[in-house]
Design a protein around this motif. Structure first.
Motif, PDB file in Angstrom:
ATOM      1  N   ASP A  78       0.827  -1.207   0.000  1.00  0.00           N
ATOM      2  CA  ASP A  78       0.000   0.000   0.000  1.00  0.00           C
ATOM      3  C   ASP A  78       0.866   1.264   0.000  1.00  0.00           C
ATOM      4  O   ASP A  78       0.565   2.232  -0.704  1.00  0.00           O
ATOM      5  CB  ASP A  78      -0.941   0.005   1.206  1.00  0.00           C
ATOM      6  N   CYS A  79       1.925   1.268   0.772  1.00  0.00           N
ATOM      7  CA  CYS A  79       2.837   2.414   0.766  1.00  0.00           C
ATOM      8  C   CYS A  79       3.396   2.641  -0.632  1.00  0.00           C
ATOM      9  O   CYS A  79       3.370   3.766  -1.154  1.00  0.00           O
ATOM     10  CB  CYS A  79       3.993   2.186   1.750  1.00  0.00           C
ATOM     11  N   PHE A  80       3.901   1.582  -1.247  1.00  0.00           N
ATOM     12  CA  PHE A  80       4.527   1.713  -2.562  1.00  0.00           C
ATOM     13  C   PHE A  80       3.538   2.225  -3.601  1.00  0.00           C
ATOM     14  O   PHE A  80       3.893   3.008  -4.492  1.00  0.00           O
ATOM     15  CB  PHE A  80       5.105   0.368  -2.993  1.00  0.00           C
ATOM     16  N   TYR A  81       2.291   1.821  -3.476  1.00  0.00           N
ATOM     17  CA  TYR A  81       1.287   2.227  -4.468  1.00  0.00           C
ATOM     18  C   TYR A  81       0.686   3.600  -4.187  1.00  0.00           C
ATOM     19  O   TYR A  81      -0.094   4.102  -5.002  1.00  0.00           O
ATOM     20  CB  TYR A  81       0.213   1.154  -4.604  1.00  0.00           C
ATOM     21  N   THR A  82       1.049   4.234  -3.087  1.00  0.00           N
ATOM     22  CA  THR A  82       0.698   5.659  -2.934  1.00  0.00           C
ATOM     23  C   THR A  82       1.545   6.513  -3.866  1.00  0.00           C
ATOM     24  O   THR A  82       1.311   7.719  -3.982  1.00  0.00           O
ATOM     25  CB  THR A  82       0.904   6.154  -1.490  1.00  0.00           C
ATOM     26  N   ARG A  83       2.515   5.904  -4.547  1.00  0.00           N
ATOM     27  CA  ARG A  83       3.346   6.607  -5.523  1.00  0.00           C
ATOM     28  C   ARG A  83       2.882   6.332  -6.953  1.00  0.00           C
ATOM     29  O   ARG A  83       3.574   6.656  -7.914  1.00  0.00           O
ATOM     30  CB  ARG A  83       4.826   6.204  -5.373  1.00  0.00           C
ATOM     31  N   ARG A  90      -3.666   6.234  -5.735  1.00  0.00           N
ATOM     32  CA  ARG A  90      -2.925   6.800  -4.603  1.00  0.00           C
ATOM     33  C   ARG A  90      -3.851   6.993  -3.408  1.00  0.00           C
ATOM     34  O   ARG A  90      -3.508   6.661  -2.277  1.00  0.00           O
ATOM     35  CB  ARG A  90      -2.276   8.135  -4.993  1.00  0.00           C
ATOM     36  N   GLU A  91      -5.033   7.526  -3.664  1.00  0.00           N
ATOM     37  CA  GLU A  91      -5.997   7.750  -2.581  1.00  0.00           C
ATOM     38  C   GLU A  91      -6.453   6.430  -1.965  1.00  0.00           C
ATOM     39  O   GLU A  91      -6.547   6.304  -0.738  1.00  0.00           O
ATOM     40  CB  GLU A  91      -7.200   8.522  -3.114  1.00  0.00           C
ATOM     41  N   GLN A  92      -6.736   5.449  -2.804  1.00  0.00           N
ATOM     42  CA  GLN A  92      -7.184   4.140  -2.316  1.00  0.00           C
ATOM     43  C   GLN A  92      -6.160   3.512  -1.373  1.00  0.00           C
ATOM     44  O   GLN A  92      -6.508   3.022  -0.289  1.00  0.00           O
ATOM     45  CB  GLN A  92      -7.417   3.210  -3.512  1.00  0.00           C
ATOM     46  N   HIS A  93      -4.896   3.546  -1.760  1.00  0.00           N
ATOM     47  CA  HIS A  93      -3.864   2.913  -0.940  1.00  0.00           C
ATOM     48  C   HIS A  93      -3.532   3.762   0.288  1.00  0.00           C
ATOM     49  O   HIS A  93      -3.192   3.212   1.342  1.00  0.00           O
ATOM     50  CB  HIS A  93      -2.625   2.649  -1.784  1.00  0.00           C
ATOM     51  N   TYR A 116      -1.079  17.797  -5.194  1.00  0.00           N
ATOM     52  CA  TYR A 116      -2.155  18.717  -5.551  1.00  0.00           C
ATOM     53  C   TYR A 116      -3.569  18.154  -5.459  1.00  0.00           C
ATOM     54  O   TYR A 116      -4.535  18.906  -5.585  1.00  0.00           O
ATOM     55  CB  TYR A 116      -1.939  19.217  -6.979  1.00  0.00           C
ATOM     56  N   VAL A 117      -3.719  16.837  -5.242  1.00  0.00           N
ATOM     57  CA  VAL A 117      -5.065  16.253  -5.256  1.00  0.00           C
ATOM     58  C   VAL A 117      -5.748  16.534  -3.923  1.00  0.00           C
ATOM     59  O   VAL A 117      -5.387  15.968  -2.894  1.00  0.00           O
ATOM     60  CB  VAL A 117      -5.010  14.735  -5.531  1.00  0.00           C
ATOM     61  N   ILE A 118      -6.736  17.397  -3.945  1.00  0.00           N
ATOM     62  CA  ILE A 118      -7.332  17.869  -2.689  1.00  0.00           C
ATOM     63  C   ILE A 118      -8.074  16.753  -1.958  1.00  0.00           C
ATOM     64  O   ILE A 118      -8.137  16.744  -0.716  1.00  0.00           O
ATOM     65  CB  ILE A 118      -8.259  19.078  -2.957  1.00  0.00           C
ATOM     66  N   GLU A 119      -8.622  15.788  -2.686  1.00  0.00           N
ATOM     67  CA  GLU A 119      -9.301  14.674  -2.030  1.00  0.00           C
ATOM     68  C   GLU A 119      -8.324  13.869  -1.177  1.00  0.00           C
ATOM     69  O   GLU A 119      -8.683  13.379  -0.094  1.00  0.00           O
ATOM     70  CB  GLU A 119      -9.961  13.765  -3.069  1.00  0.00           C
ATOM     71  N   ILE A 120      -7.085  13.734  -1.651  1.00  0.00           N
ATOM     72  CA  ILE A 120      -6.060  13.029  -0.884  1.00  0.00           C
ATOM     73  C   ILE A 120      -5.670  13.836   0.342  1.00  0.00           C
ATOM     74  O   ILE A 120      -5.513  13.287   1.449  1.00  0.00           O
ATOM     75  CB  ILE A 120      -4.832  12.750  -1.780  1.00  0.00           C
ATOM     76  N   LEU A 121      -5.530  15.142   0.184  1.00  0.00           N
ATOM     77  CA  LEU A 121      -5.217  15.998   1.330  1.00  0.00           C
ATOM     78  C   LEU A 121      -6.320  15.909   2.382  1.00  0.00           C
ATOM     79  O   LEU A 121      -6.040  15.898   3.588  1.00  0.00           O
ATOM     80  CB  LEU A 121      -5.039  17.447   0.876  1.00  0.00           C
ATOM     81  N   ASN A 122      -7.562  15.830   1.940  1.00  0.00           N
ATOM     82  CA  ASN A 122      -8.673  15.731   2.891  1.00  0.00           C
ATOM     83  C   ASN A 122      -8.607  14.425   3.686  1.00  0.00           C
ATOM     84  O   ASN A 122      -8.907  14.410   4.886  1.00  0.00           O
ATOM     85  CB  ASN A 122     -10.008  15.823   2.150  1.00  0.00           C
TER      86      ASN A 122
END
Length: 199
Positions: A78-83, A90-93, A116-122
């Motif tokens: 999961d860590c590796f796939y956040t890249r 990225r959000e899923q992992h 820059y993906v605000i959904e990920i920041l949230n």
């Protein structure tokens, strides 16, 4: 040609070598996005330097294989796939690792703070109360240049994509459907995350 096995090993501390080697030996993950440029960034983690991909385009691990792994092995994947180059992936992992308070998870979460993906920041901000903030602050202390770059990126992306009106009165008077992702600086989630990490 990108050496996947070598890069996968470099992306995690040596304390996880057995787990990483098991994944590499038993999975059929491969470079599914031919020619995708892969660069890395160095991170200091427990006095060891690891190198994390900026982006990669690997196919997903087979679900049946993923479910057969130990919890730690799943977390590594999961860590590796956040890249991954796909923001939805990225959000899923990220959602699977955000509440895991392990030092080797921290740089993967922190890298996403400067994107820059605000959904990920949230997702990150909504889980801040569950994070071991002392662990994150220790990471920042050992990686000051990385954190300075993260701060600069938060400012840059806000200014480029999300900058809102200069006053609350202007915001309320002009706010419309097209402005749903426009924020004053103090209301932008990236700055809120940075503020929490600075407390």
């Amino acid at each position: 040609m990108w050496d996947l096995a070598l890069q996968f090993k470099k992306a995690f501390p040596t304390s996880l070598s057995d787990e990483v080697n098991f994944i590499l030996k038993n999975s059929s993950v491969n470079e599914s996005v031919a020619g995708y440029p892969v660069t890395t960034f160095p991170i200091v983690l427990n006095d060891e330097i690891i190198e994390i991909p900026v982006r990669h385009g690997l196919q997903e691990i087979e679900p049946s294989f993923f479910l057969s792994l130990t919890e730690t092995q799943q977390n590594i994947i999961d860590c590796f796939y956040t890249r991954h180059c796909d923001g939805f992936k990225r959000e899923q992992h990220l959602k699977r690792i955000i509440q895991i308070n392990q030092a080797w998870v921290v740089p993967y979460v922190m890298q996403l703070v400067g994107e820059y993906v605000i959904e990920i920041l949230n997702v990150i901000y909504e889980n801040m109360s569950l994070l071991n903030l002392e662990m994150y602050k220790e990471f920042i202390q050992k990686n000051p240049e990385f954190y300075e770059l993260t701060q600069a990126r938060v400012t840059s992306y806000w200014n480029e994509y999300y900058r809102g009106y200069e006053s609350i009165d202007l915001y309320h008077s002009k706010h419309g459907p097209s402005d749903k992702f426009k924020f004053m600086k103090q209301d932008y989630v990236g700055f809120k995350i940075l503020a929490t990490l600075s407390e």
